[in-house]
Write an enzyme that holds these catalytic residues in place. Sequence first.
Site, mmCIF file in Angstrom:
data_model
loop_
_atom_site.group_PDB
_atom_site.id
_atom_site.type_symbol
_atom_site.label_atom_id
_atom_site.label_comp_id
_atom_site.label_asym_id
_atom_site.label_seq_id
_atom_site.Cartn_x
_atom_site.Cartn_y
_atom_site.Cartn_z
ATOM 1 N N SER A 1 0.850 -1.205 0.000
ATOM 2 C CA SER A 1 0.000 0.000 0.000
ATOM 3 C C SER A 1 0.874 1.238 0.000
ATOM 4 C CB SER A 1 -0.880 0.010 1.253
ATOM 5 O OG SER A 1 -1.494 1.273 1.399
ATOM 6 N N TYR B 1 -1.481 -1.043 10.196
ATOM 7 C CA TYR B 1 -1.674 -1.380 8.777
ATOM 8 C C TYR B 1 -0.439 -1.002 7.965
ATOM 9 C CZ TYR B 1 -3.818 -1.286 4.086
ATOM 10 O OH TYR B 1 -4.108 -1.487 2.747
#
Length: 257
Positions: free
Chosen positions: A148, A163
């Site tokens: 990401s 995350y």
Amino acid sequence: MADNRKLPAERTAVLTGAGSPRGIGRATAGRLAREGWAVAILDIDGDAAKAAAEEIGAQGVKTIGVAADVSDRESVNAAIQEVESAMPPIFGLVNLAGISSPTEFMAETVEGWDRVFAINMRGTFLVTQRVLTGMIERKMGRIVSISSISAQRGGGTYSKVAYSASKAGILGFTRALAREMGPHNITVNAVAPGPIDTDIMGGTLTEERKAQMSEGIMVGRVGSREEVAALISFLMGEDAGFITAATVDINGGLQVS
Ligand code: NAP
């Protein structure tokens, strides 16, 4: 080393986390099917995995949908065993199963932290290790995992530190594994998307949220799951045999804005 770039006509791609109807995985499964892959969909939601497989099977390719919790070794082993006994040999894997985590760092708990890592990181390890046995035997494989932009920029999106850290783990995992797998003619790459219009960031994005998220994105909009699917499918293909240990950005310019 032999220059063996050819993918066999009969080949299966395993996609984890590809059950959700509006997810990147479902779009990628459809795209890979159009490019000649048989498709195995693993998802925590077995009904969604089966529904996705049925929908994609209507394109005339072999598909299977299997329930699997990627964070659990037994569940992963049983699911891949089922795929291996019903489908052509596995030559491709796309690690997409993941969860977001909007908890700010000072409110993070051990349980919350571990859950994010169990799915995003340990899940990637378990599924990859399980399918690699066959790929190493067959001396050919393609592995793509989803990181990401949050790993590169340090959050700045919906999800926070846990995350971000788990997705940064995917980058080290990818580079180190690519080094070990190169001699086996297996490429290992990561894709790092910016904000994509799926439901992972706390539900379906409203037009207002999409507009907010578009600030700082050079092309002025969030990305689509089909755009990410197209990139993954290129990395899975024959023309990508000289790409390994790479992180390919797909973020509308957000990373340098
Ligand atoms: P998504 O539709 O929520 O996809 C994630 C999928 O993983 C869901 O189908 C989910 O199932 C499944 N899953 C969750 N826990 C699992 C487990 N333990 N075992 C197996 N499957 C599990 O969202 P997405 O946006 O397409 O996300 C796909 C990947 O792209 C994720 O790794 C995400 O972090 C990454 N990514 C997304 C964006 C973005 O902006 N959308 C940006 C960068 C990276 P349920 O729906 O049943 O929980």
